[in-house]
Design a protein around this motif. Sequence first.
Motif, PDB file in Angstrom:
ATOM      1  N   UNK A 147       4.936  -2.883   2.604  1.00 34.28           N
ATOM      2  CA  UNK A 147       4.332  -4.174   2.293  1.00 34.28           C
ATOM      3  C   UNK A 147       4.117  -4.967   3.573  1.00 34.28           C
ATOM      4  N   UNK A 148       3.063  -5.766   3.557  1.00 37.73           N
ATOM      5  CA  UNK A 148       2.791  -6.707   4.639  1.00 37.73           C
ATOM      6  C   UNK A 148       2.794  -8.100   4.032  1.00 37.73           C
ATOM      7  N   UNK A 149       3.503  -9.005   4.662  1.00 38.67           N
ATOM      8  CA  UNK A 149       3.600 -10.368   4.157  1.00 38.67           C
ATOM      9  C   UNK A 149       2.717 -11.296   4.986  1.00 38.67           C
ATOM     10  N   UNK A 150       1.970 -12.159   4.295  1.00 43.05           N
ATOM     11  CA  UNK A 150       1.008 -13.044   4.937  1.00 43.05           C
ATOM     12  C   UNK A 150       1.657 -13.844   6.065  1.00 43.05           C
ATOM     13  N   UNK A 151       2.805 -14.420   5.822  1.00 40.86           N
ATOM     14  CA  UNK A 151       3.478 -15.265   6.822  1.00 40.86           C
ATOM     15  C   UNK A 151       3.826 -14.484   8.093  1.00 40.86           C
ATOM     16  N   UNK A 152       3.998 -13.191   7.992  1.00 34.07           N
ATOM     17  CA  UNK A 152       4.355 -12.390   9.163  1.00 34.07           C
ATOM     18  C   UNK A 152       3.146 -12.007  10.005  1.00 34.07           C
ATOM     19  N   UNK A 153       1.952 -12.031   9.416  1.00 34.00           N
ATOM     20  CA  UNK A 153       0.771 -11.521  10.109  1.00 34.00           C
ATOM     21  C   UNK A 153      -0.328 -12.537  10.363  1.00 34.00           C
TER      22      UNK A 153
ATOM     23  N   UNK B  86       0.853  -1.189   0.000  1.00 36.97           N
ATOM     24  CA  UNK B  86       0.000   0.000   0.000  1.00 36.97           C
ATOM     25  C   UNK B  86       0.885   1.234   0.000  1.00 36.97           C
ATOM     26  N   UNK B  87       0.446   2.258  -0.729  1.00 34.79           N
ATOM     27  CA  UNK B  87       1.116   3.557  -0.724  1.00 34.79           C
ATOM     28  C   UNK B  87       0.161   4.584  -0.140  1.00 34.79           C
ATOM     29  N   UNK B  88       0.654   5.326   0.841  1.00 32.28           N
ATOM     30  CA  UNK B  88      -0.104   6.435   1.427  1.00 32.28           C
ATOM     31  C   UNK B  88       0.652   7.724   1.118  1.00 32.28           C
ATOM     32  N   UNK B  89      -0.072   8.827   1.137  1.00 27.57           N
ATOM     33  CA  UNK B  89       0.518  10.126   0.806  1.00 27.57           C
ATOM     34  C   UNK B  89       0.310  11.096   1.953  1.00 27.57           C
ATOM     35  N   UNK B  90       1.344  11.900   2.201  1.00 26.48           N
ATOM     36  CA  UNK B  90       1.274  12.958   3.211  1.00 26.48           C
ATOM     37  C   UNK B  90       1.766  14.252   2.589  1.00 26.48           C
ATOM     38  N   UNK B  91       1.201  15.338   3.082  1.00 23.54           N
ATOM     39  CA  UNK B  91       1.686  16.653   2.663  1.00 23.54           C
ATOM     40  C   UNK B  91       2.802  17.054   3.628  1.00 23.54           C
ATOM     41  N   UNK B  92       3.990  17.231   3.104  1.00 26.75           N
ATOM     42  CA  UNK B  92       5.145  17.647   3.899  1.00 26.75           C
ATOM     43  C   UNK B  92       5.761  18.880   3.253  1.00 26.75           C
ATOM     44  N   UNK B  93       5.788  19.959   4.001  1.00 31.87           N
ATOM     45  CA  UNK B  93       6.321  21.231   3.490  1.00 31.87           C
ATOM     46  C   UNK B  93       5.676  21.614   2.155  1.00 31.87           C
ATOM     47  N   UNK B  94       4.372  21.377   2.059  1.00 33.72           N
ATOM     48  CA  UNK B  94       3.619  21.755   0.861  1.00 33.72           C
ATOM     49  C   UNK B  94       3.761  20.801  -0.304  1.00 33.72           C
TER      50      UNK B  94
END
Length: 144
Positions: free
Chosen positions: A132-138, A116-124
């Motif tokens: 990434x999340x891996x099935x075996x880890x969760x 997944x990609x999320x976006x944030x506004x940083x300094x305009x």
Amino acid sequence: MDNPEKNLTLMLSKEFEMTESQLSTIINTIAKGATISELKLFLYIAKKTGLDPFTRQIHFVKRKTKQPDGSHKESGTVQTGIDGYRAIAERSHSMAGNDDAIFDSEEAKNPKKATVTVYRMLDGEKVSFTASARWEEYCQKNYK
């Protein structure tokens, strides 16, 4: 005659600023099976983070963990739900959206990885953050 369960419910509802009815609902549905210590921890984390268990922003989950002797013990854990993460992101006032999850396979029963990609506004400027999340880890392992 004193009712210890009623006294505990009253004490906890005051401590965590909720009605006895709300606390009873949490005990009987959301945190079903929680010990007193697990319930207190769950309520403390929900209050401290400002996440609402009634809207599924935060969850109480019982999991089996393997002990050193090979046996399994059930214990409770607190998990933040996707709506909880969204609420936290919104509070930052820098959330600028997200892309849909990308799975390595949509044909398999369970994907090995989701990104997944999320976006944030940083300094305009709109900046992307990808993880990434891996099935075996969760995933919770099935114990016999």
